[in-house]
Every structure is written in C-alpha cells, then in structure tokens.
Design an enzyme around this catalytic site. Structure first.
Site, PDB file in Angstrom:
ATOM      1  N   GLY A  79      35.948  38.620  36.011  1.00  0.00           N
ATOM      2  CA  GLY A  79      36.890  37.640  36.530  1.00  0.00           C
ATOM      3  C   GLY A  79      36.843  37.535  38.035  1.00  0.00           C
ATOM      4  O   GLY A  79      37.851  37.322  38.702  1.00  0.00           O
ATOM      5  N   LEU A  81      35.791  35.341  40.132  1.00  0.00           N
ATOM      6  CA  LEU A  81      35.984  34.077  40.844  1.00  0.00           C
ATOM      7  C   LEU A  81      37.457  33.717  40.995  1.00  0.00           C
ATOM      8  O   LEU A  81      37.787  32.680  41.571  1.00  0.00           O
ATOM      9  CB  LEU A  81      35.247  32.937  40.112  1.00  0.00           C
ATOM     10  N   LEU A  84      42.197  37.260  42.910  1.00  0.00           N
ATOM     11  CA  LEU A  84      42.080  38.683  43.217  1.00  0.00           C
ATOM     12  C   LEU A  84      40.631  39.139  43.210  1.00  0.00           C
ATOM     13  O   LEU A  84      40.200  39.899  44.072  1.00  0.00           O
ATOM     14  CB  LEU A  84      42.889  39.493  42.209  1.00  0.00           C
ATOM     15  N   ILE A 106      32.753  33.641  33.862  1.00  0.00           N
ATOM     16  CA  ILE A 106      32.171  32.703  32.885  1.00  0.00           C
ATOM     17  C   ILE A 106      32.016  31.319  33.495  1.00  0.00           C
ATOM     18  O   ILE A 106      31.703  30.364  32.789  1.00  0.00           O
ATOM     19  CB  ILE A 106      33.018  32.627  31.596  1.00  0.00           C
ATOM     20  N   ARG A 107      32.254  31.208  34.795  1.00  0.00           N
ATOM     21  CA  ARG A 107      32.071  29.947  35.506  1.00  0.00           C
ATOM     22  C   ARG A 107      30.960  30.076  36.532  1.00  0.00           C
ATOM     23  O   ARG A 107      30.638  31.178  36.975  1.00  0.00           O
ATOM     24  CB  ARG A 107      33.376  29.528  36.214  1.00  0.00           C
ATOM     25  N   ASP A 123      30.795  37.296  29.465  1.00  0.00           N
ATOM     26  CA  ASP A 123      31.871  36.948  28.533  1.00  0.00           C
ATOM     27  C   ASP A 123      32.472  38.257  28.035  1.00  0.00           C
ATOM     28  O   ASP A 123      31.817  39.011  27.309  1.00  0.00           O
ATOM     29  CB  ASP A 123      31.304  36.125  27.377  1.00  0.00           C
ATOM     30  N   TYR A 212      51.790  37.265  27.444  1.00  0.00           N
ATOM     31  CA  TYR A 212      51.112  37.911  28.569  1.00  0.00           C
ATOM     32  C   TYR A 212      51.601  39.340  28.740  1.00  0.00           C
ATOM     33  O   TYR A 212      50.811  40.289  28.834  1.00  0.00           O
ATOM     34  CB  TYR A 212      51.371  37.097  29.833  1.00  0.00           C
ATOM     35  N   LYS A 216      49.560  42.962  28.090  1.00  0.00           N
ATOM     36  CA  LYS A 216      49.393  43.912  29.188  1.00  0.00           C
ATOM     37  C   LYS A 216      50.012  45.275  28.856  1.00  0.00           C
ATOM     38  O   LYS A 216      49.448  46.321  29.213  1.00  0.00           O
ATOM     39  CB  LYS A 216      49.992  43.346  30.472  1.00  0.00           C
TER      40      LYS A 216
END
Length: 405
Positions: A79, A81, A84, A106-107, A123, A212, A216
């Site tokens: 993650g 991009l 954080l 994934i971008r 992924d 969410y 977590k």
C-alpha cells in the site's frame, strides 16, 4: 550372491526409512501439501515448522572469511502509494538506501516514485505472489499498509473483510515461515461505543461496531496470537487521524481535517460532514512516520505488540477557529443534526483522546506538532501547491513569456 546382495539392499533401505526426516525435508513436504490443497490466489495458511524465537537481525556473509556481517534490513511496504506508505518509503530509503526498500501497490506508480527505488505490483490477496516477492527480494521486514479505510469499508463490507483480514493473514503466515518482522498499523476505530471516550488506554473494552474496526481488532488479536504461539515479531500502533498536505484524502472519517485546508485555500468555505463538537485524536504525518520508524526499528520485541500513539485532539469548530487566525474570511458549515452524515456514527464510536504513555515509555514516542503548528504548516504547503498550479496554468495559457514576466 544375488540373494545376499538383495537382502543387504532391503536392510539398507529399511534403515533409511526408519530414520527421521530432516526439518528441511519435512518443511518442503508440508509446504507442497499445502500448495496442492489450496488455491494460490487465496491461500491463507501453510503448514510449517513453528518459529520458536523472534527473527535475528539481518546478516550477510563475507565471502572471504565466512563471517556474518550485519547489513541494512530489506523492507517491503504494501500500500505504498497511499498517504502513509509513500511518506514511510521515502523515510526508510533515506535510512537504508533506495535498493533496500521495496515499495508495492496494485496501482501504477508515478514516474518520480518509480525512479526513486524498487516498485513491484503486489496483490495482498495473492499469497504466492507475496511469497515470491519476499523470497526474490530477500525481505526481512514488512510494513503492511494495504487496507480499506473506515468510510470506504462501510460502503463495501465484503471487500473490506477480504482485503483487511485475508491480506493481513497472508502476511502473518509469511512472517512465520520466513521469519519476518511484521509491522501492521491498527486504528482508533478498533475501539467502540462502550470504550471509555477520554484518555483511552491501550488495554480496555474493545467492541467496535464498524467493519473497519472489526477487521483491525481481529488483526491485533491474531498478530498477538502469532507472537505468542509462533514467535512472530508482530508490531502495531493504533493510528489516530493523520494530516498531510502531500496526498489527497484516502476515504477515512478523519479526512475532514485534511479536506478542510484545501477548501480554505481554494474556495474559502468548507461543508463539514461531522458535527462541530466531534472531538477526535489527530497527528501530523511526519510525527506518524517518526513514531512508526521508532517502533519498527526498535532492536528487540517490546513488552506489548500494540500501542496507542497520538499528538493532540480537536473538534471541527476548534480547527476552523485556528484556520481563521490565518484566513479571517474562511467560513464553515455543519450538517443538520436531524440528518447526520453516515460518518458521524463512525466518529461517535471512537475515542476523543488517547493515553499513549506506554509508547512514550517503551520506545520513546514523542510528537513534534500540536494543532497550532500543524495548521500553519498545512496552510503553507497547500498554498504553495495552489501557487505552483497557477504558475503552470499561466504558462500553458500564455506561453514561456509568462514565466519570464
């Protein structure tokens, strides 16, 4: 003679078969069994030998002396991009070298980001892909940021369950098998309506009522289980709302505290989706990165796996008042109490302030930015962005002569 030779061969074979398999053979057999019975794209667990102690510091061997020499850790950031991830990748590369920090998402990454160091497609739902990255890049530590945030998760609970829980379980299993240090942040959303609202401690009632928060809290407990059962070096911190001018809001309930600055500079008015007296813990991005790095790089496992960290708490009304000290004409509006935004219920279930004394004691956590300093820096940065955009637009419209003027 043939009978004697054959008998000797059978005896030799029997002795070999009676010998216990080596740990390497057992692990290989078990891993093959796991691969054959589970789909590569959704595999969560692999049978393997338990890890009995935390991973040692990364080392490499001197080819001439065969002596182990400490080296920089190789870190994978998922993650990367996001708000954080991009900041943490930059900080870790400044510490350990560009080649030792592998960013992933994934971008497609911007060209500037791609040029700064290794970037791979990852992924987190695909176990085999993640394991290939860990092995090929000789990863030692993983910072796992891939997750759907609060507001986005509420709109797509099924996807949030898959990404937030399955992705994390894949990382935990890889940490167990490959002896990785795993840092995966939690959130104030892991608390719930029955949690004490003010000065919320690390250990307290936790019954979240958002998808969410549920995912977590699940990850916190599972990470602690893997630490106790398998010796995985699992570390986590419950992040408050994070403010940064460098990336756009990512779908969190505390994102109003970022969006408000863009509107203050660009339009002079902001329609807030939270009520004016909703108090929440907040932190500036650089403080969050510093706290994360201090926690991640602590040389030994700490007394607990999960810590609260925070800098300050404020309401939308208090934030608006501080902005108005710099922009007197700025105005703000709030929702009709009879028709609250869906994010209001999420915010109401979270603490108003955190007790982070354990993090301050155990790994020296200390913030640099309070609300006043944070507001000035956010306004200055966003104003600079707007000025740069206007300069580019002027160049496009009027040509290079406008730059010279």
């Amino acid at each position: 003679m043939l009978r004697t030779t054959t008998a000797s061969m059978w005896a030799s074979s029997a002795r070999i078969l009676r010998q216990p398999l080596s740990s390497t053979t057992t692990t290989r057999f078990s891993r093959n069994a796991a691969v054959s019975s589970l789909s590569a794209s959704t595999r969560l667990f692999s049978i393997s030998a338990a890890v009995s102690s935390p991973p040692p510091p990364p080392q490499h061997y001197n080819s001439t002396s065969n002596a182990a020499v400490p080296r920089h850790p190789r870190v994978l950031v998922t993650g990367s991009l996001g708000q954080l991830g991009s900041g943490l990748v930059k900080e870790l590369r400044s510490m350990y070298g560009n080649e030792n920090v592998v960013a992933s998402d994934i971008r497609k990454a911007p060209e500037e980001f791609m040029a700064s160091g290794p970037f791979v497609y990852a992924d987190v739902m695909n176990y085999s892909m993640l394991e290939r990255i860990v092995v090929d890049w000789r990863i030692d530590w993983v910072v796992h940021y891939s997750a759907l945030l609060s507001a986005v998760a509420e709109k797509n609970p099924a996807l949030a369950l898959s990404v937030n829980m399955t992705g994390f379980q894949n990382m935990l299993e890889l940490a167990k098998i490959h002896r990785l240090r795993l840092y995966s942040p939690s959130t104030i959303g892991a608390f719930g309506p029955s949690t004490p609202k003010n000065n919320t401690p690390d250990l307290t009632i936790m019954r979240p009522n958002t998808i969410y928060g549920i995912t977590k809290l699940h990850n916190e407990l599972l990470g602690e289980y893997y630490r106790e059962k398998f010796g995985v070096d699992f570390r986590s911190a419950r992040y408050p709302g994070i403010l940064s001018a460098d990336t756009p809001p990512g779908g969190g309930t505390t994102d109003y505290a970022v969006d408000i600055f863009h509107h203050a500079i660009r339009t002079g008015h902001y329609d807030c989706f939270l009520s004016k007296d909703t108090r929440l813990p907040m932190m500036y991005l650089s403080d969050c990165i510093k706290g994360t790095v201090d926690h991640l790089t602590h040389p030994t496992p700490l007394p607990q796996s999960v810590y609260n960290i925070a800098a300050c708490s404020f309401t939308p009304a208090e934030l608006a008042a501080e902005i108005q000290k710099h922009l007197p004409h700025f105005t703000i509006s709030y929702p009709d109490p009879a028709r609250p935004d869906f994010r209001q219920a999420i915010a109401d279930s979270w603490p108003a302030s955190l007790d982070d004394s354990m993090a301050r004691r155990d790994f020296g956590w200390k913030e640099e930015f309070g609300m006043e300093k944070m507001v000035k820096l956010m306004l200055d940065k966003i104003q600079a962005q707007v000025d740069a955009e206007k300069k580019v637009a002027s160049t496009v419209t009027n040509g290079p002569a406008a730059m010279a003027a």
